[in-house]
Design a protein around this motif. Structure first.
Motif, PDB file in Angstrom:
ATOM      1  N   GLU A 232       0.809   4.406  -2.808  1.00 53.72           N
ATOM      2  CA  GLU A 232       0.565   5.824  -2.499  1.00 53.72           C
ATOM      3  C   GLU A 232       1.734   6.695  -2.953  1.00 53.72           C
ATOM      4  N   ILE A 233       2.937   6.225  -2.779  1.00 50.32           N
ATOM      5  CA  ILE A 233       4.111   6.979  -3.244  1.00 50.32           C
ATOM      6  C   ILE A 233       4.063   7.144  -4.760  1.00 50.32           C
TER       7      ILE A 233
ATOM      8  N   LEU B 268       0.811  -1.209   0.000  1.00 53.19           N
ATOM      9  CA  LEU B 268       0.000   0.000   0.000  1.00 53.19           C
ATOM     10  C   LEU B 268       0.854   1.274   0.000  1.00 53.19           C
ATOM     11  N   GLU B 269       1.918   1.298   0.788  1.00 54.63           N
ATOM     12  CA  GLU B 269       2.766   2.487   0.867  1.00 54.63           C
ATOM     13  C   GLU B 269       3.403   2.821  -0.490  1.00 54.63           C
ATOM     14  N   PHE B 270       3.846   1.795  -1.197  1.00 54.48           N
ATOM     15  CA  PHE B 270       4.440   2.034  -2.511  1.00 54.48           C
ATOM     16  C   PHE B 270       3.390   2.535  -3.511  1.00 54.48           C
TER      17      PHE B 270
END
Length: 181
Positions: free
Chosen positions: A21-22, A17-19
């Protein structure tokens, strides 16, 4: 051309998920960058430049836009300044007048008497200003200029510029002989 940055990541990072969003944030920044690059590309040419760029280019020629002047008129005036090259000749002046007014002008030159007569029939916005600027930039100082611009069979301007300098080294003083601008 939009690039899907998620495809650049290795397979095992794509579901994180973090990637994701980035990547979304980076895609937004890249889309804005592409828009800015396209506007810079457009600003290279007077025909597609935005108003801020036109103002900068006008400052190079000491041109100050008046309220009410359209972007197209300002572009035409800048193109006229950029296309003014030396040496000047009757053919050059005729080409410039054709570019500005089409076939709606007459030009006669009496080189022995140092007289030039120009008559323009145009209802274009700023036509008299474009004509005046062209004549001021192109015509040598010792020439006497009779210029006339007409719209709908009545005279808008009828003025004479008299050269008071014997050489091309100084510009003549403007003197209104008859008519109104």
């Amino acid at each position: 051309m939009a690039i899907d940055l998620i495809k650049i990541l290795p397979e095992y990072f794509r579901p994180v998920l973090e990637f994701k969003e980035i990547i979304k944030a980076d895609e937004a920044v890249l889309a804005e960058l592409e828009t800015n690059i396209e506007q810079i590309r457009k600003n290279f040419y007077i025909q597609t430049a935005d108003e801020a760029t036109l103002t900068q280019k006008e400052m190079l020629f000491d041109i100050f836009a008046s309220p009410g002047e359209t972007i197209e008129y300002r572009r035409q005036r800048l193109l006229q300044k950029y296309n003014t090259i030396v040496p000047f000749s009757t053919d050059f002046l005729r080409d410039q007048l054709t570019e500005l007014f089409g076939k709606d002008f007459t030009l006669s030159v009496d080189s022995a008497a140092c007289k030039l007569e120009v008559s323009v029939t145009s209802s274009r916005y700023g036509a008299v200003d474009l004509l005046y600027n062209l004549l001021w930039d192109v015509i040598p100082a010792h020439m006497e200029i009779h210029a006339n611009q007409q719209v709908n069979n009545y005279s808008i301007s009828n003025f004479v510029l008299e050269g008071l300098c014997p050489a091309h080294l100084c510009r003549p003083y403007r003197r209104l002989i008859h008519g109104s601008i």
